[in-house]
Design an enzyme around this catalytic site. Structure first.
Site, PDB file in Angstrom:
ATOM      1  N   ASN A   1      48.461 -33.365   3.640  1.00 50.30           N
ATOM      2  CA  ASN A   1      47.207 -33.296   4.377  1.00 50.30           C
ATOM      3  C   ASN A   1      46.113 -32.933   3.378  1.00 50.30           C
ATOM      4  O   ASN A   1      46.315 -33.049   2.163  1.00 50.30           O
ATOM      5  CB  ASN A   1      47.309 -32.324   5.564  1.00 50.30           C
ATOM      6  CG  ASN A   1      47.596 -30.891   5.152  1.00 50.30           C
ATOM      7  OD1 ASN A   1      47.138 -30.427   4.102  1.00 50.30           O
ATOM      8  ND2 ASN A   1      48.329 -30.173   5.977  1.00 50.30           N
TER       9      ASN A   1
ATOM     10  N   ASN B   1      56.998 -27.053  11.346  1.00 55.57           N
ATOM     11  CA  ASN B   1      56.591 -27.441  10.001  1.00 55.57           C
ATOM     12  C   ASN B   1      55.330 -26.702   9.563  1.00 55.57           C
ATOM     13  O   ASN B   1      54.552 -26.220  10.382  1.00 55.57           O
ATOM     14  CB  ASN B   1      56.336 -28.943   9.988  1.00 55.57           C
ATOM     15  CG  ASN B   1      55.113 -29.287  10.804  1.00 55.57           C
ATOM     16  OD1 ASN B   1      53.987 -29.178  10.337  1.00 55.57           O
ATOM     17  ND2 ASN B   1      55.319 -29.675  12.042  1.00 55.57           N
TER      18      ASN B   1
ATOM     19  N   LYS C   1      54.130  -2.190  11.002  1.00 55.31           N
ATOM     20  CA  LYS C   1      52.742  -1.804  11.277  1.00 55.31           C
ATOM     21  C   LYS C   1      51.979  -2.945  11.938  1.00 55.31           C
ATOM     22  O   LYS C   1      52.333  -4.110  11.769  1.00 55.31           O
ATOM     23  CB  LYS C   1      52.031  -1.426   9.972  1.00 55.31           C
ATOM     24  CG  LYS C   1      52.538  -0.137   9.355  1.00 55.31           C
ATOM     25  CD  LYS C   1      51.891   0.100   8.003  1.00 55.31           C
ATOM     26  CE  LYS C   1      50.454   0.577   8.153  1.00 55.31           C
ATOM     27  NZ  LYS C   1      49.880   0.940   6.833  1.00 55.31           N
TER      28      LYS C   1
ATOM     29  N   TYR D   1      48.740 -39.129   7.668  1.00 56.08           N
ATOM     30  CA  TYR D   1      48.721 -38.292   6.461  1.00 56.08           C
ATOM     31  C   TYR D   1      48.264 -39.119   5.267  1.00 56.08           C
ATOM     32  O   TYR D   1      48.206 -40.349   5.309  1.00 56.08           O
ATOM     33  CB  TYR D   1      50.121 -37.724   6.191  1.00 56.08           C
ATOM     34  CG  TYR D   1      50.505 -36.634   7.150  1.00 56.08           C
ATOM     35  CD1 TYR D   1      50.311 -35.298   6.837  1.00 56.08           C
ATOM     36  CD2 TYR D   1      51.043 -36.935   8.395  1.00 56.08           C
ATOM     37  CE1 TYR D   1      50.634 -34.291   7.722  1.00 56.08           C
ATOM     38  CE2 TYR D   1      51.370 -35.939   9.296  1.00 56.08           C
ATOM     39  CZ  TYR D   1      51.171 -34.611   8.950  1.00 56.08           C
ATOM     40  OH  TYR D   1      51.477 -33.625   9.841  1.00 56.08           O
TER      41      TYR D   1
ATOM     42  N   LYS E   1      46.445 -38.862  16.178  1.00 58.66           N
ATOM     43  CA  LYS E   1      45.644 -37.969  15.319  1.00 58.66           C
ATOM     44  C   LYS E   1      45.881 -38.341  13.869  1.00 58.66           C
ATOM     45  O   LYS E   1      46.999 -38.695  13.503  1.00 58.66           O
ATOM     46  CB  LYS E   1      46.041 -36.514  15.575  1.00 58.66           C
ATOM     47  CG  LYS E   1      45.165 -35.498  14.858  1.00 58.66           C
ATOM     48  CD  LYS E   1      45.454 -34.093  15.364  1.00 58.66           C
ATOM     49  CE  LYS E   1      46.643 -33.451  14.700  1.00 58.66           C
ATOM     50  NZ  LYS E   1      46.942 -32.107  15.218  1.00 58.66           N
ATOM     51  N   MET E   2      44.823 -38.274  13.065  1.00 56.31           N
ATOM     52  CA  MET E   2      44.958 -38.573  11.638  1.00 56.31           C
ATOM     53  C   MET E   2      44.312 -37.462  10.812  1.00 56.31           C
ATOM     54  O   MET E   2      43.463 -36.713  11.294  1.00 56.31           O
ATOM     55  CB  MET E   2      44.284 -39.909  11.312  1.00 56.31           C
ATOM     56  CG  MET E   2      42.797 -39.937  11.628  1.00 56.31           C
ATOM     57  SD  MET E   2      42.023 -41.517  11.206  1.00 56.31           S
ATOM     58  CE  MET E   2      41.839 -41.318   9.444  1.00 56.31           C
ATOM     59  N   LYS E   3      44.728 -37.384   9.565  1.00 53.11           N
ATOM     60  CA  LYS E   3      44.185 -36.382   8.652  1.00 53.11           C
ATOM     61  C   LYS E   3      42.847 -36.849   8.096  1.00 53.11           C
ATOM     62  O   LYS E   3      42.644 -38.047   7.849  1.00 53.11           O
ATOM     63  CB  LYS E   3      45.164 -36.130   7.512  1.00 53.11           C
ATOM     64  CG  LYS E   3      46.504 -35.571   7.966  1.00 53.11           C
ATOM     65  CD  LYS E   3      46.331 -34.256   8.686  1.00 53.11           C
ATOM     66  CE  LYS E   3      47.651 -33.689   9.168  1.00 53.11           C
ATOM     67  NZ  LYS E   3      47.468 -32.462   9.962  1.00 53.11           N
TER      68      LYS E   3
ATOM     69  N   ASP F   1      41.890 -34.260  11.853  1.00 53.04           N
ATOM     70  CA  ASP F   1      42.344 -32.919  11.475  1.00 53.04           C
ATOM     71  C   ASP F   1      42.071 -32.674   9.996  1.00 53.04           C
ATOM     72  O   ASP F   1      42.617 -33.359   9.137  1.00 53.04           O
ATOM     73  CB  ASP F   1      43.855 -32.822  11.754  1.00 53.04           C
ATOM     74  CG  ASP F   1      44.418 -31.437  11.482  1.00 53.04           C
ATOM     75  OD1 ASP F   1      43.650 -30.544  11.083  1.00 53.04           O
ATOM     76  OD2 ASP F   1      45.636 -31.261  11.682  1.00 53.04           O
TER      77      ASP F   1
ATOM     78  N   ASN G   1      42.592 -29.638   8.528  1.00 54.29           N
ATOM     79  CA  ASN G   1      43.502 -28.597   8.031  1.00 54.29           C
ATOM     80  C   ASN G   1      42.799 -27.434   7.326  1.00 54.29           C
ATOM     81  O   ASN G   1      43.310 -26.888   6.351  1.00 54.29           O
ATOM     82  CB  ASN G   1      44.573 -29.207   7.120  1.00 54.29           C
ATOM     83  CG  ASN G   1      45.591 -29.997   7.935  1.00 54.29           C
ATOM     84  OD1 ASN G   1      45.468 -31.216   8.062  1.00 54.29           O
ATOM     85  ND2 ASN G   1      46.557 -29.317   8.527  1.00 54.29           N
TER      86      ASN G   1
ATOM     87  N   GLU H   1      39.562 -31.204  14.352  1.00 59.11           N
ATOM     88  CA  GLU H   1      40.489 -30.056  14.241  1.00 59.11           C
ATOM     89  C   GLU H   1      40.366 -29.322  12.910  1.00 59.11           C
ATOM     90  O   GLU H   1      40.271 -29.962  11.857  1.00 59.11           O
ATOM     91  CB  GLU H   1      41.918 -30.584  14.411  1.00 59.11           C
ATOM     92  CG  GLU H   1      43.013 -29.543  14.285  1.00 59.11           C
ATOM     93  CD  GLU H   1      44.375 -30.116  14.700  1.00 59.11           C
ATOM     94  OE1 GLU H   1      44.423 -30.955  15.616  1.00 59.11           O
ATOM     95  OE2 GLU H   1      45.386 -29.724  14.096  1.00 59.11           O
TER      96      GLU H   1
ATOM     97  N   GLU I   1      46.205 -23.307  15.127  1.00 57.03           N
ATOM     98  CA  GLU I   1      47.602 -23.396  14.687  1.00 57.03           C
ATOM     99  C   GLU I   1      47.911 -22.370  13.600  1.00 57.03           C
ATOM    100  O   GLU I   1      49.080 -22.094  13.336  1.00 57.03           O
ATOM    101  CB  GLU I   1      47.928 -24.813  14.190  1.00 57.03           C
ATOM    102  CG  GLU I   1      47.261 -25.190  12.883  1.00 57.03           C
ATOM    103  CD  GLU I   1      47.638 -26.592  12.417  1.00 57.03           C
ATOM    104  OE1 GLU I   1      47.228 -27.558  13.084  1.00 57.03           O
ATOM    105  OE2 GLU I   1      48.334 -26.715  11.403  1.00 57.03           O
TER     106      GLU I   1
ATOM    107  N   ASP J   1      50.809 -21.910  17.970  1.00 56.20           N
ATOM    108  CA  ASP J   1      52.177 -22.432  17.979  1.00 56.20           C
ATOM    109  C   ASP J   1      53.125 -21.251  18.165  1.00 56.20           C
ATOM    110  O   ASP J   1      53.315 -20.459  17.245  1.00 56.20           O
ATOM    111  CB  ASP J   1      52.419 -23.131  16.640  1.00 56.20           C
ATOM    112  CG  ASP J   1      53.813 -23.714  16.514  1.00 56.20           C
ATOM    113  OD1 ASP J   1      54.714 -23.299  17.266  1.00 56.20           O
ATOM    114  OD2 ASP J   1      53.989 -24.580  15.638  1.00 56.20           O
TER     115      ASP J   1
ATOM    116  N   HIS K   1      50.445 -26.667  18.408  1.00 53.85           N
ATOM    117  CA  HIS K   1      50.933 -27.319  17.188  1.00 53.85           C
ATOM    118  C   HIS K   1      52.459 -27.306  17.216  1.00 53.85           C
ATOM    119  O   HIS K   1      53.065 -26.465  17.876  1.00 53.85           O
ATOM    120  CB  HIS K   1      50.409 -26.498  16.001  1.00 53.85           C
ATOM    121  CG  HIS K   1      51.056 -26.746  14.684  1.00 53.85           C
ATOM    122  ND1 HIS K   1      52.174 -26.061  14.261  1.00 53.85           N
ATOM    123  CD2 HIS K   1      50.730 -27.590  13.679  1.00 53.85           C
ATOM    124  CE1 HIS K   1      52.496 -26.486  13.049  1.00 53.85           C
ATOM    125  NE2 HIS K   1      51.646 -27.409  12.669  1.00 53.85           N
TER     126      HIS K   1
ATOM    127  N   GLU L   1      51.621 -31.307  20.727  1.00 49.05           N
ATOM    128  CA  GLU L   1      51.616 -32.225  19.599  1.00 49.05           C
ATOM    129  C   GLU L   1      52.980 -32.884  19.448  1.00 49.05           C
ATOM    130  O   GLU L   1      53.990 -32.393  19.947  1.00 49.05           O
ATOM    131  CB  GLU L   1      51.291 -31.413  18.330  1.00 49.05           C
ATOM    132  CG  GLU L   1      51.014 -32.229  17.105  1.00 49.05           C
ATOM    133  CD  GLU L   1      50.416 -31.379  15.986  1.00 49.05           C
ATOM    134  OE1 GLU L   1      50.669 -30.153  15.936  1.00 49.05           O
ATOM    135  OE2 GLU L   1      49.699 -31.950  15.143  1.00 49.05           O
ATOM    136  N   SER L   2      53.018 -34.018  18.757  1.00 43.92           N
ATOM    137  CA  SER L   2      54.280 -34.667  18.413  1.00 43.92           C
ATOM    138  C   SER L   2      54.103 -35.334  17.058  1.00 43.92           C
ATOM    139  O   SER L   2      53.005 -35.786  16.730  1.00 43.92           O
ATOM    140  CB  SER L   2      54.618 -35.710  19.483  1.00 43.92           C
ATOM    141  OG  SER L   2      55.805 -36.397  19.147  1.00 43.92           O
TER     142      SER L   2
END
Ligand code: MG
Length: 388
Positions: free
Chosen positions: A19, A53, A100, A156, A182-184, A213, A215, A239, A265, A292, A322, A341-342
């Protein structure tokens, strides 16, 4: 019911894709098996878990901190007093003894991985699919959907990948039954990303939409440059434009971008979600959150997140976790989330759903089998059998 053993394994994710920020070639995954003396249909119940992942395996935290605490606990501390079955909420409390507040990071992933295995065991012991067990405990009375909306996350950056290869990848997802994809973005200059976006939009049918996305790659200036370019398209969402914990920058982007923003995420605790709700400037009726559960302490933390979000005006249907796997599918159904998501064809065999529940019209049916349904995804079942 008694936990008789807990085993941990670590396997490579073995996916050479990137990504805007990381490459996945060296990524690893933790796998957990929880053995019990509860016999159902002549076989002792075994619960299985793994993590989504994007984070590395957590063998050290599991083996040196979390599992020794469970082994030192009395059996009663790990059980539901009423049913006598494993109580994953109680297990999580024991696993987190002497930890903690704050500093969530990898610890949240380790606990979430263990949590998945405990819920799989609890649901199998109760003879129920996980989504029904979660629904009956946390959301009784709410309707249970027959299917969950899923979208194909891909696009990706691949070595040697060109725009026609990207188009082919997206066509493949559509042929599998997905509608939205969805694409990066952010791994190439803006003008190259615009070309990639337009290439995908060119081949999407009228009833399919595109999300993008970044990232967490951008600073404010670049995030806003992209936002201005993305305003030209009817996207599902934009995203992770900026650092996931930079709430002020989220607020600045939300004040400029009229489309839907998505993030979450990389929020691993209820306190991080609370800060996002307080300071991130996101719009509860419009934007999307993607925490997630198996990266963020599991189901009980997610329940707390939903409570905090509710107090800030967010409804569960604005959450799309996610992860792209069966645990989050069950959670999405149980809590009435917007979908999940998938990752078709990547992150196998962890990604994807049961063999007998193919994607149809962007929806996936819920499994009838007790537990998460890992035994009904043959490639994943085979990997668990090989590791344990
Ligand atoms: Mg993402």
């Amino acid at each position: 019911m008694r936990i008789t053993d807990i085993k941990v394994s670590e396997v490579p994710l073995d996916t050479d894709i990137s990504n805007a920020v990381i490459n996945f070639a060296k990524m690893t995954v933790s796998m957990v098996a929880v053995y019990t003396d509860k016999v159902v249909d002549g076989e002792p119940v075994v619960g299985y878990g793994f993590h989504s992942n994007g984070r590395y395996a957590q063998s050290g935290l599991l083996e040196t901190r979390l599992l020794p605490r469970l082994k030192a606990a009395s059996n009663e501390e790990l059980l539901d007093a009423e049913t006598g079955l494993i109580d994953p909420v109680a297990v999580r409390q024991v696993a987190m003894r002497n930890e903690k507040p704050g500093g969530h990071g990898d610890r949240a992933v380790a606990v979430g991985t263990l949590d998945m295995a405990m819920w799989d065991a609890a649901a199998k012991a109760a003879g129920q699919p996980l989504y029904r067990l979660l629904h009956d405990r946390f959301s009784p009375g709410a309707p249970i959907p027959e299917t969950v909306s899923v979208y194909a996350a891909g696009g990706y950056y691949r070595d040697g990948g060109d725009v026609s290869a990207l188009q082919q990848e997206i066509k493949d997802y559509l042929s599998l039954g997905y509608k939205d994809v969805k694409m990066k973005i952010g791994g190439a200059p803006l003008d190259a990303d615009v070309e990639r976006i337009e290439a995908v939009l060119d081949i999407l049918p009228d009833d399919s939409r595109l999300a993008v996305d970044a990232n967490g790659r951008f600073g404010l200036r670049t995030a806003l440059d992209y936002a201005a370019a993305l305003e030209n398209y009817d996207l599902v969402w934009y995203e992770e434009p900026c650092d996931p914990l930079d709430y002020q920058t989220h607020a600045a982007i939300a004040s400029e971008y009229s489309g839907v923003l998505a993030t979450g995420e990389n929020l691993f605790s209820v306190s991080e979600v609370r800060n996002m709700a307080r300071h991130g400037g996101l719009r509860p009726g419009q934007d999307v959150l993607q925490m997630d559960p198996c990266l963020s302490y599991g189901v009980s933390e997610f329940v707390s997140m939903l409570e905090v979000l509710d107090a800030h005006g967010w409804k569960p249907d604005r959450c799309y976790p996610h992860g792209g796997h069966q645990y989050n599918l069950s959670i999405s159904a149980a809590f009435g989330l917007g979908g999940c998501e998938s990752y078709p064809r990547v992150f196998e065999p962890f990604g994807g759903f049961a063999d007998e529940t193919p994607i149809t019209n962007g929806q996936v049916r819920l499994p009838d089998a007790p537990g998460i349904g890992i035994e009904h995804k043959s490639a994943l079942r085979d990997l668990f059998n090989q590791q344990f």
